[in-house]
Write a protein that holds these residues in place. Structure first.
Motif: not given
Length: 230
Positions: A159-174
């Motif tokens: 979902f972005g450089p070094g961000i894999y999986g929806v849980e990591a993406a949700s935590q990183a962005y939201f």
């Protein structure tokens, strides 16, 4: 030893190695039906290429992911997901027809193919990779239920450089767990999946914002119960 007998022996070794490789792949795919993959080919590739950068990844079961998220990726990437067997031959025929009519050649990869690519292969457009991707997708569809395919895909997608999986993406962005993603947030995450190195969740371009609106429209057309029978 004659040249013919030597060639026959090499052929037998080649066939044995090929059969062994196929059996190994089948066993690994079958294992991942029940065991969560600890990493993926894309994650390993990122770690090799970006040794000094951190990688964010946290596995979550599908029942701890907002129901909007699988619906958003199906609406965005593969609306025939419940119905095809891993490779959507109808979508491929349509894409080729559009190309022959003078339109750009668009991708026709299914979510199952993308899961196979992310998990086992490398990025690129070579015929060999696409053939391996299609073959693995058919194997995955034969050995995993649809819900498992979605679960693995959402946990290994970038979902972005070094961000894999929806849980990591949700935590990183939201700054929230994936379980609490809203429809808009799920659509925004799905909107960057075609090219997460260029499209950004935290700084969405006009294209990304338009794509979010389109995905939300597709979700409304499919209906919230579209995936309930998987």
């Amino acid at each position: 030893m004659t040249r013919a007998s030597g060639g026959s022996k090499l052929l037998r070794w080649f066939l044995l190695l090929s059969a062994g490789a196929i059996v190994l792949v089948l066993l690994v795919v079958l294992m991942f039906r029940f065991v969560n993959p600890p990493t993926s080919a894309f994650m390993l590739g990122y770690q090799v290429q970006s040794a000094n950068r951190s990688l964010a990844h946290e596995w979550v079961p599908i029942n701890e992911i907002s129901a909007w998220m699988p619906l958003a990726v199906v609406a965005s990437e593969d609306q025939r997901f419940p119905h095809h067997a891993g490779v959507d031959f109808e979508a491929i025929r349509q894409a080729l027809s559009e190309y022959r009519a003078g339109e750009g050649l668009r991708g026709a990869s299914t979510i199952t193919q993308q899961t196979a690519k992310n998990l086992f292969l490398w990025n690129g457009r070579s015929f060999v990779r696409k053939a391996l991707e299609a073959g693995l997708a058919l194997v995955i569809e034969g050995l995993w239920p649809k819900q498992r395919i979605l679960e693995v895909y959402l946990n290994v997608a970038e979902f972005g450089p070094g961000i894999y999986g929806v849980e990591a993406a949700s935590q990183a962005y939201f700054d929230k767990p994936a379980l609490h993603l809203t429809e808009y947030q799920a659509a925004l995450l799905a909107a960057v999946l075609p090219n997460p190195k260029v499209l950004h969740v935290n700084a969405p371009s006009t294209y990304v914002r338009e794509r979010v609106v389109w995905i939300q429209g597709q979700i409304a057309q499919l209906g919230v119960g579209y995936l309930q029978d998987l």
